[in-house]
Design a protein around this motif. Structure first.
Motif, short mmCIF file in Angstrom:
data_model
loop_
_atom_site.label_atom_id
_atom_site.label_comp_id
_atom_site.label_asym_id
_atom_site.label_seq_id
_atom_site.Cartn_x
_atom_site.Cartn_y
_atom_site.Cartn_z
N ASN A 307 0.83 -1.22 0.00
CA ASN A 307 0.00 0.00 0.00
C ASN A 307 0.86 1.26 0.00
O ASN A 307 0.52 2.25 -0.66
CB ASN A 307 -0.92 0.00 1.22
N GLN A 310 2.20 1.83 -3.45
CA GLN A 310 1.15 2.23 -4.38
C GLN A 310 0.82 3.72 -4.25
O GLN A 310 0.34 4.35 -5.21
CB GLN A 310 -0.12 1.40 -4.14
N LYS A 311 1.10 4.27 -3.06
CA LYS A 311 0.79 5.68 -2.81
C LYS A 311 1.89 6.63 -3.26
O LYS A 311 1.65 7.81 -3.46
CB LYS A 311 0.52 5.89 -1.32
#
Length: 312
Positions: A307, A310-311
């Motif tokens: 995550n 992905q950011k």
């Protein structure tokens, strides 16, 4: 035994004695009286502080207020000592008050120009892996003194901008991954603690004798560390990944290499994140994880990592 070897050994032998007789040297080295006398003369020329007591019970003695006579090293011993000094260059601080540069300068004063040239060449061609110690640990010498004196200390320890005081009896100093660590028993709770050296901001050694003998603490260190609520783990890895374990592992774990390669051990409550981070380094080499709770923590951490990427 060659004369040079005999004199070198004789210096070490006599430095541990206050007085000696000719017969001591004759018996130990199987030499005649005249040879023993010549050897004593040679030792005096090398700077050994020998004096003679004359009379019916005459003997020889060593002046203890003088520096010990120089020890003669072989070239291999010179290389080994210099190699050891090279490792000190990675340390910002040590348990001893010394400058590596001054130590090196004194060492080179004892060598010939040829030997100096050789060790300088050796420094250029030798490369070995070591962690640079960037953080200064100011109280390693006092921690070491308290261990040798078997005494307790009161320390101040700063972590995450909070400073706390602890009464501790230290029993081990270790260097690992670019940091100094001091291991001891926190005497208020009687629990095993590892303190990072650079975070100790104050230390005061108590005059009274500590409650534990150092040998007892060393022999029981793993037993003391393991709490009553500790959790056993077992992680199977690919055989080729065992080198990761050899490079970095901890006292609470061991590896079994056979038909399967398995890392076994225990962790205390609160150490789950640390252990999960450790096994994430093995990547695809991990083939099974027990208990299931540890496996889930690793999975959660990997998901958080995905995550994060992905950011960004």
């Amino acid at each position: 035994m060659k004369k040079s070897e005999r004199l070198n050994d004789m210096m070490r032998y006599l430095n541990s004695r206050e007085f000696f007789n000719l017969s001591d040297l004759m018996d130990k080295y199987a030499i005649s009286k005249s040879t023993a006398l010549r050897d004593i003369s040679s030792l005096e020329q090398l700077g050994m502080p020998i004096f003679a007591e004359h009379g019916r019970h005459g003997r020889y003695g060593l002046l203890k207020n003088r520096l010990l006579s120089p020890i003669i090293f072989t070239i291999d011993e010179v290389y080994a000592l210099y190699f050891a000094m090279l490792t000190l260059e990675s340390y910002q601080s040590t348990p001893f008050h010394l400058s590596v540069n001054k130590l090196n300068e004194k060492f080179e004063h004892c060598l010939s120009s040829t030997q100096i040239n050789q060790i300088h060449k050796m420094k250029k061609v030798l490369q070995f892996e070591m962690y640079q110690h960037k953080h200064v640990s100011r109280f390693l010498d006092k921690i070491l003194a308290s261990i040798l004196n078997e005494s307790a200390c009161n320390i101040e320890y700063t972590k995450e901008n909070q400073t706390k005081r602890y009464p501790v009896q230290f029993f081990r100093i270790s260097a690992k991954f670019g940091q100094w660590y001091a291991t001891g028993i926190e005497l208020t709770t009687n629990t095993y603690r590892v303190f990072r050296g650079d975070r100790i901001t104050f230390i005061e050694e108590e005059e009274s004798k500590a409650r534990y003998a150092i040998e007892e603490l060393l022999s029981r260190s793993l037993e003391i560390y393991q709490s009553a609520k500790s959790i056993d783990f077992e992680v199977e890895i690919a055989e080729q990944a065992k080198d990761i374990f050899y490079k970095e592992h901890y006292p609470s774990m061991e590896i079994e290499v056979g038909p399967k390669t398995v890392i076994k051990g225990f962790y205390n409550p609160g150490e789950e994140d640390f252990l999960a981070n450790y096994f994430m380094r093995y990547g695809h080499a991990v083939t099974s994880v027990k208990p299931e709770a540890l496996k889930q923590i690793i999975k959660d951490k990997l998901e958080q990592l995905v995550n994060h990427y992905q950011k960004i």
